[in-house]
Design an enzyme around this catalytic site. Structure first.
Site, PDB file in Angstrom:
ATOM      1  N   TYR A 133       4.755  -8.784   8.708  1.00  0.00           N
ATOM      2  CA  TYR A 133       4.467  -7.356   8.809  1.00  0.00           C
ATOM      3  C   TYR A 133       4.508  -6.887  10.262  1.00  0.00           C
ATOM      4  CZ  TYR A 133       2.503  -7.857   4.080  1.00  0.00           C
ATOM      5  OH  TYR A 133       2.319  -8.122   2.748  1.00  0.00           O
ATOM      6  N   ASP A 171       0.833  -1.201   0.000  1.00  0.00           N
ATOM      7  CA  ASP A 171       0.000   0.000   0.000  1.00  0.00           C
ATOM      8  C   ASP A 171       0.869   1.252   0.000  1.00  0.00           C
ATOM      9  OD1 ASP A 171      -2.266  -1.571   0.157  1.00  0.00           O
ATOM     10  OD2 ASP A 171      -2.393  -1.447   2.346  1.00  0.00           O
ATOM     11  N   TYR A 193      -4.482  -9.406   3.326  1.00  0.00           N
ATOM     12  CA  TYR A 193      -4.519  -7.949   3.441  1.00  0.00           C
ATOM     13  C   TYR A 193      -4.485  -7.578   4.919  1.00  0.00           C
ATOM     14  CZ  TYR A 193      -5.404  -6.942  -1.473  1.00  0.00           C
ATOM     15  OH  TYR A 193      -5.277  -6.805  -2.830  1.00  0.00           O
ATOM     16  N   LEU A 216       2.318   0.750   8.684  1.00  0.00           N
ATOM     17  CA  LEU A 216       2.480  -0.621   8.204  1.00  0.00           C
ATOM     18  C   LEU A 216       3.860  -0.775   7.591  1.00  0.00           C
ATOM     19  CD1 LEU A 216       1.291  -3.433   7.605  1.00  0.00           C
ATOM     20  CD2 LEU A 216       0.387  -2.515   5.470  1.00  0.00           C
TER      21      LEU A 216
END
Length: 324
Positions: free
Chosen positions: A74, A46, A177, A198
């Site tokens: 992540y 993103d 996601y 993120l």
């Protein structure tokens, strides 16, 4: 830097993508600095996100799908009590609800997000519906059915929690996601939530600790390019990782130079030792990467996806990839 100066280069570059730009924008900037003829990234981040974005150059693009389909890790910080249109801080705030829940409710909500789950992707995503990406519908205010998809959350650790801010570490399968994870967490806690930070820490065996920022690349460019293009490109070459690092999790088979020629000519060879059927990484006796082969009937090796035979000596690296 003009198009007729573009170079044939081959290997993997680990970019540390900055926030505020798309993965494709980051790819195009990197490709321009390297003056590369052919390049592709291995899974979008993103615009809000930072972190590791492996970029494949030249022949490495033949194997990029194995990184796209690989597991990821992540680090995410989320704000509870606010639901946005994009499930991150780039979107419009749609709802504000006081984040009131017990510690037990919090841990139970996290537990519901672990393991094999069905996940509805964000409407602002690159997934296609009838050949058109979802974010294109979203920008026009068109509602389309969102189909839940199976993903796997291998690890979900709570690193920090204070009032309406939580920080999580997530290891997951391809196609997950993180914005949906946070959106679901907010729904489970009945207060809404969205991503405010993120960072992708790992892709397959590649760690963000080995990645290079665009600022570092521009530093090399400003320092060396005008003085000596050769020195500049030599510096860039040292930043490339061997192509076979992409398939480092595959079993390896070493074949003779004679058998290498047979495989490169599209023919199969018979092996003297039995192997498990499926894909295997082919190396020659000089430990140069040839490509991927397919074992059939446990004793026949067929070519599957090979790098160009005039390149495997020139673009195999002497060092062995070691992940930090």
């Amino acid at each position: 830097m003009v198009s007729n100066n573009l170079r044939n280069i081959h290997g993997v570059f680990l970019l540390d993508k900055p926030t505020g730009i798309s993965s494709n924008q980051a790819l195009q900037i990197t490709k321009k600095i390297f003056l590369a003829k052919k390049a592709g990234h291995t899974g979008s981040l993103d615009p809000l996100a930072t972190g590791i974005l492996p970029i494949c150059f030249g022949e490495a693009t033949k194997f990029s799908k194995y990184l796209i389909k690989s597991n990821k890790q992540y680090r995410v910080i989320a704000k509870l009590g606010e639901k946005t249109s994009t499930a991150d801080s780039y979107g419009e705030i749609k709802n504000v609800i006081s984040a009131r829940f017990s510690s037990n409710q919090y841990w139970l909500a996290l537990d519901r997000l672990r393991g094999n789950i069905l996940q509805i992707p964000p409407i602002f995503s690159a997934i296609k519906y009838k050949g058109i990406r979802l974010y294109q519908y979203a920008r026009k205010g068109i509602q389309v059915p969102l189909k839940a998809r199976p993903v796997k959350i291998y690890k979900l650790n709570s690193l920090y929690r204070s009032k309406n801010i939580v920080e999580l570490e997530i290891s997951c399968s391809s196609g997950t996601y993180i914005r949906s994870i946070i959106n679901d967490l907010g729904n489970f806690l009945k207060c809404g939530a969205h991503v405010i930070f993120l960072r992708r820490m790992r892709v397959s065996s590649y760690s963000c600790h080995s990645s290079i920022t665009l600022d570092q690349l521009n530093f090399f460019k400003n320092k060396y390019f005008k003085k000596s293009k050769k020195i500049f490109f030599d510096k860039l070459k040292k930043l490339l990782i061997p192509i076979d690092s992409i398939v480092s999790n595959f079993n390896k088979i070493y074949i003779s130079l004679k058998d290498t020629l047979i495989i490169q000519n599209g023919q199969f060879i018979k092996l003297f030792t039995k192997y498990q059927n499926g894909l295997i990484c082919i190396m020659n006796t000089k430990k140069n990467f040839i490509g991927l082969g397919k074992i059939r009937c446990q004793i026949f090796l067929y070519p599957y996806r090979l790098i160009k035979k005039d390149l495997y000596n020139k673009y195999n690296f002497n060092h062995t990839f070691k992940n930090k």
